[in-house]
Scaffold this active site. Structure first.
Site, short mmCIF file in Angstrom:
data_model
loop_
_atom_site.label_atom_id
_atom_site.label_comp_id
_atom_site.label_asym_id
_atom_site.label_seq_id
_atom_site.Cartn_x
_atom_site.Cartn_y
_atom_site.Cartn_z
N ARG A 111 0.84 -1.21 0.00
CA ARG A 111 0.00 0.00 0.00
C ARG A 111 0.87 1.25 0.00
O ARG A 111 0.61 2.20 -0.74
CB ARG A 111 -0.94 -0.01 1.20
CG ARG A 111 -1.90 1.17 1.21
CD ARG A 111 -2.86 1.07 2.39
NE ARG A 111 -3.78 2.17 2.37
CZ ARG A 111 -5.03 2.11 1.93
NH1 ARG A 111 -5.50 0.98 1.47
NH2 ARG A 111 -5.81 3.16 1.95
N SER A 115 -9.36 28.93 -5.18
CA SER A 115 -8.48 30.04 -5.52
C SER A 115 -8.27 30.96 -4.31
O SER A 115 -7.16 31.44 -4.07
CB SER A 115 -9.09 30.83 -6.68
OG SER A 115 -8.26 31.90 -7.04
N LYS A 119 -14.47 26.40 -7.35
CA LYS A 119 -13.21 26.88 -7.92
C LYS A 119 -12.77 28.20 -7.28
O LYS A 119 -11.58 28.39 -7.02
CB LYS A 119 -13.34 27.03 -9.44
CG LYS A 119 -13.36 25.71 -10.17
CD LYS A 119 -13.38 25.96 -11.68
CE LYS A 119 -13.18 24.68 -12.44
NZ LYS A 119 -12.92 24.91 -13.86
N GLU A 177 -1.95 24.78 -3.35
CA GLU A 177 -2.02 24.82 -4.82
C GLU A 177 -2.39 23.45 -5.37
O GLU A 177 -3.20 23.34 -6.30
CB GLU A 177 -0.70 25.30 -5.41
CG GLU A 177 -0.73 25.48 -6.91
CD GLU A 177 -1.63 26.63 -7.34
OE1 GLU A 177 -2.51 26.39 -8.21
OE2 GLU A 177 -1.46 27.74 -6.83
#
Length: 136
Positions: A23, A111, A107, A82
């Site tokens: 794993r 951001s 989104k 990020e």
């Protein structure tokens, strides 16, 4: 087959059945594939290049291990956020190309998270540089 936790019938993804070293090996491979995919994103590449300068600079600028950890950690945190933002964008884009308010909101929040982590990083570095200049 049983529907009890841990049974093979429970998992749609066969990777979830892996245990131990297998794993870990597969998880490492998938993480490296994720980093390779992220390299295709301009913002991530810019952050990696900045990290190549800033992380070593943290050892020069920081006066204690705590300061070095804050300076280097803020750069790494920015890269982590990020990556998460890029993952959100990819998942939303997979759903479909059409505009939807919830997709746009997700989104935008991703951001915003990048922006906040960038401001945090800049604040930490700015304070450290100020301390070095003013207090020698």
């Amino acid at each position: 087959m049983s529907d009890m936790p841990g049974s093979k019938a429970q998992y749609a993804n066969p990777q979830k059945e892996r245990r131990g070293a297998s794993r870990m090996l597969h998880a490492t491979r998938y993480s490296l594939l994720g980093l390779r995919a992220a390299w295709g994103e301009t913002a991530f590449r810019q952050e990696v290049l900045a990290a190549l300068v800033l992380v070593p600079a943290a050892f020069w600028l920081g006066r204690s291990w705590v300061e070095v950890a804050l300076l280097a950690g803020s750069v790494v945190l920015l890269m982590i956020v990020e990556l998460l933002n890029t993952g959100i964008e990819a998942a939303i884009d997979r759903i479909g190309p059409e505009w939807h308010a919830l997709s746009g909101r997700a989104k935008d929040m991703g951001s915003a998270a990048v922006l906040l982590s960038l401001l945090l990083c800049m604040g930490i570095w700015g304070a450290a540089i100020y301390q070095r200049i003013v207090h020698g």
